[in-house]
Write a protein that holds these residues in place. Structure first.
Motif, PDB file in Angstrom:
ATOM      1  N   VAL A  37       0.973  -0.778  -0.012  1.00  0.00           N
ATOM      2  CA  VAL A  37       0.015   0.275  -0.111  1.00  0.00           C
ATOM      3  C   VAL A  37       1.315   1.550   0.192  1.00  0.00           C
ATOM      4  O   VAL A  37       1.682   1.103   0.656  1.00  0.00           O
ATOM      5  CB  VAL A  37      -1.200  -0.007   1.452  1.00  0.00           C
ATOM      6  CG1 VAL A  37      -1.662   1.522   1.294  1.00  0.00           C
ATOM      7  CG2 VAL A  37      -1.642  -1.232   0.870  1.00  0.00           C
ATOM      8  N   LEU A 202      -1.401  -0.815  -4.203  1.00  0.00           N
ATOM      9  CA  LEU A 202      -2.645  -0.637  -3.612  1.00  0.00           C
ATOM     10  C   LEU A 202      -1.997   1.411  -3.732  1.00  0.00           C
ATOM     11  O   LEU A 202      -1.628   1.612  -3.013  1.00  0.00           O
ATOM     12  CB  LEU A 202      -3.643  -0.591  -3.064  1.00  0.00           C
ATOM     13  CG  LEU A 202      -3.510  -1.677  -2.194  1.00  0.00           C
ATOM     14  CD1 LEU A 202      -4.959  -1.918  -1.361  1.00  0.00           C
ATOM     15  CD2 LEU A 202      -5.477  -1.808  -3.812  1.00  0.00           C
ATOM     16  N   VAL A 204      -3.015   4.164  -2.844  1.00  0.00           N
ATOM     17  CA  VAL A 204      -3.488   5.186  -1.634  1.00  0.00           C
ATOM     18  C   VAL A 204      -3.909   7.194  -2.069  1.00  0.00           C
ATOM     19  O   VAL A 204      -2.144   7.511  -1.623  1.00  0.00           O
ATOM     20  CB  VAL A 204      -4.183   4.916  -0.010  1.00  0.00           C
ATOM     21  CG1 VAL A 204      -4.865   5.496   0.749  1.00  0.00           C
ATOM     22  CG2 VAL A 204      -4.751   3.038  -0.438  1.00  0.00           C
ATOM     23  N   ILE A 209      -8.203   4.590  -2.844  1.00  0.00           N
ATOM     24  CA  ILE A 209      -7.430   4.123  -3.808  1.00  0.00           C
ATOM     25  C   ILE A 209      -8.052   4.528  -4.781  1.00  0.00           C
ATOM     26  O   ILE A 209      -8.365   4.585  -5.468  1.00  0.00           O
ATOM     27  CB  ILE A 209      -8.739   3.244  -3.816  1.00  0.00           C
ATOM     28  CG1 ILE A 209      -7.771   2.040  -2.125  1.00  0.00           C
ATOM     29  CG2 ILE A 209      -7.347   1.615  -4.135  1.00  0.00           C
ATOM     30  CD1 ILE A 209      -8.286   0.764  -2.368  1.00  0.00           C
ATOM     31  N   GLN A 212      -4.883  -0.153  -8.177  1.00  0.00           N
ATOM     32  CA  GLN A 212      -4.853  -1.110  -7.675  1.00  0.00           C
ATOM     33  C   GLN A 212      -4.125  -1.920  -8.716  1.00  0.00           C
ATOM     34  O   GLN A 212      -5.240  -2.231  -9.885  1.00  0.00           O
ATOM     35  CB  GLN A 212      -6.089  -1.954  -7.667  1.00  0.00           C
ATOM     36  CG  GLN A 212      -5.867  -3.220  -6.557  1.00  0.00           C
ATOM     37  CD  GLN A 212      -6.947  -4.052  -6.224  1.00  0.00           C
ATOM     38  OE1 GLN A 212      -8.164  -3.142  -6.412  1.00  0.00           O
ATOM     39  NE2 GLN A 212      -7.089  -5.327  -5.987  1.00  0.00           N
TER      40      GLN A 212
END
Ligand SMILES: Nc1ncnc2c1ncn2[C@@H]1O[C@H](COP(=O)(O)OP(=O)(O)OP(=O)(O)O)[C@@H](O)[C@H]1O
Ligand SMILES: [Mg+2]
Lengths: 236, 234
Positions: A37, A202, A204, A209, A212
């Motif tokens: 992430v 991912l 962010v 989001i 992806q």
């Protein structure tokens, strides 16, 4: 063995008071691999991880595991951005998740000792966990999360403030865990680390989001302008 | 002045020879207060932990009640226990009034709110630290309480010692429910009150020494315990 994956978030949001911190998020997490992430400070990475782990209740929308909740909660672990040490010895910290899940103390301590030797913390066994160095604490926190071989593991910047050698040790543990079947979701700021570990990414930003994708796609050909500037190192 | 001097000489003699009356009274004081502290701690520790981790509405109410009870004058507690235990009271048949048990009951009521309140404060701080981890590790409610109690055991000991300090010097409640009966319910504080009013200072001062000695010992113990806590901080 029932799998708790896939995990799905549908239209999930997290709000504090009136302020929305995250979402709405739609996301499905299949079994296998390491998801990284990425995103700037305050983007909502920690909040997203906490939401998926069940620590943060969705203010609206839904979080679903493939298995019943009780089982799902017992099959996952979380390493926090600032590791929480119990006011106990290093050994006591490591054996805690085992003894609270009904393993006899002797057996729990034996397993913990094996882990401590593997981590190079063998000489710190009976020392207070709070006296460990930052890097040693991160290692201990990771080991405590791994010791019950969770199916799903969340790592919130496990290598923040660590030097190269410590980072390498931790990455080795992460890769080993991934190889032995643990599904890993990890937030990081370190793009180099993201490239080394990611199967998919991912991205962010502002609680949403934005992207992806497979790791290769994300790093070579990001779709959004935010991700492109983030990768270039621009301040977004 | 001369009287006091004579009293002190006699008192020293009583202490040095382990005077039978003095020892008996001191032992009864210890028995009553230690029992009361033990029972109060058994109630107060889990209560403090439970208050720290629960989010129920009436948690605030319980905390407010505890704080209010902490401010209760011991004489009022003594009076209430007296009324409950007296012949015509609801628990009269048990025949507890004017026994050490009545004194223990009164002191439990006085000490429980104090110990629970101190325990609650430190457990609440520890819970703030442990909250995410213990939830993440999927611990049960009773495991959380056990973990919090065990990991804050030093602070809990300090809370119990504070309770002991309050109980050992307390006179109002135990005078009312115990009645200060010789060889039955006479303890250090009630004996000092009685001997002083009779003008017999020797035993009063001797008991005063012992009482101060015990309180000091406890205070030094608290000091050393908190001292170690500061020195090797977690
Ligand atoms: N308890 C809270 N109350 C109010 N706002 C919060 C709370 N926790 C987080 N936030 C806010 O939510 C947003 C997202 O925070 P989060 O910790 O998820 O970001 P992050 O991506 O992990 O950042 P970092 O890279 O700095 O760790 C931030 O703006 C933060 O200020
Ligand atoms: Mg974060």
């Amino acid at each position: 063995m029932v799998s708790i994956l896939p995990l799905t978030l549908s239209q999930a949001t997290v709000s504090r008071r009136e302020k929305r911190l995250l979402g709405p998020i739609d996301l499905t997490l299949e079994a296998g691999g390491i998801t990284i992430v990425l995103g700037p400070n305050g983007a909502g990475k920690s909040t997203l991880l906490r939401l998926m782990h069940g620590l943060e209740k969705p203010s609206s929308g839904k979080l679903r595991y493939a298995a019943p909740r009780a089982l799902a909660y017992s099959q996952q672990a979380f390493v926090f951005q600032t590791p929480v040490m119990l006011r106990r010895s290093v050994l006591g910290n490591l054996s805690y998740p085992l003894t609270t899940h009904k393993m006899p103390r002797a057996e729990a301590e034996k397993q913990s000792l094996t882990w401590l030797k593997r981590l190079g913390l063998g000489s710190h066994t009976s020392q207070r966990a709070s006296q460990l160095s930052g890097g040693e604490r991160q290692k201990l926190a990771l080991a405590r999360a791994l010791i019950r071989q969770p199916e799903l593991l969340f790592l919130d910047e496990p290598c923040a403030n660590l030097d190269g050698a410590a980072t390498r040790d931790i990455e080795r543990l992460i890769i080993e865990a991934g190889a032995s079947g643990t599904r890993i979701i990890m937030a990081t700021h370190d793009l180099g680390q993201a490239r080394r570990l990611a199967d998919d990414v991912l991205f962010v930003h502002h609680g949403l989001i934005h992207e992806q994708s497979e790791a290769a796609t994300f790093f070579d050909n990001p779709k959004t302008t935010e991700a492109r500037s983030f990768l270039k190192g621009d301040l977004i | 002045m001369l009287e006091i001097w004579e009293g002190m000489k006699a008192a020293t003699w009583l202490v040095l020879t382990f005077d039978a009356d003095l020892v008996e009274i001191a032992m009864r004081s210890l028995f009553v207060t230690l029992s009361a502290v033990a029972i109060a701690a058994l109630i107060a520790f889990p209560l403090g932990a439970w208050l720290a981790i629960s989010r129920y509405r009436f948690r605030r109410l319980v905390i407010a009640t505890l704080n209010a009870l902490m401010g209760l004058p011991p004489v009022v507690v003594g009076l209430a226990v007296y009324l409950l235990l007296s012949r015509s009271g609801p628990f009269g048949v048990m025949g507890l009034l004017f026994t050490p048990w009545a004194m223990i009951i009164a002191q439990v009521i006085i000490l429980t709110p104090l110990i629970a309140s101190i325990a609650h404060q430190s457990i609440r701080d520890l819970w703030a630290e442990y909250h995410d981890l213990l939830i993440s590790l999927n611990t049960s409610r009773s495991q959380r309480i056990k973990t919090l109690l065990w990991d804050s055991r030093r602070a809990l000991l300090t809370a119990a010692l504070a309770g002991f300090g309050r109980g050992i010097g307390e006179v109002g409640a135990i005078m009312i429910v115990g009645g200060n009966i010789d060889h039955v319910t006479r303890v250090m504080t009630t004996a000092i009150a009685l001997e002083t009013s009779k003008g017999d200072f020797a035993l009063a001062i001797g008991l005063g020494f012992v009482l101060i000695g015990l309180s000091l010992t406890v205070n030094i113990a608290i000091h050393m315990l908190t001292g170690t806590e500061v020195r090797d901080r977690w």
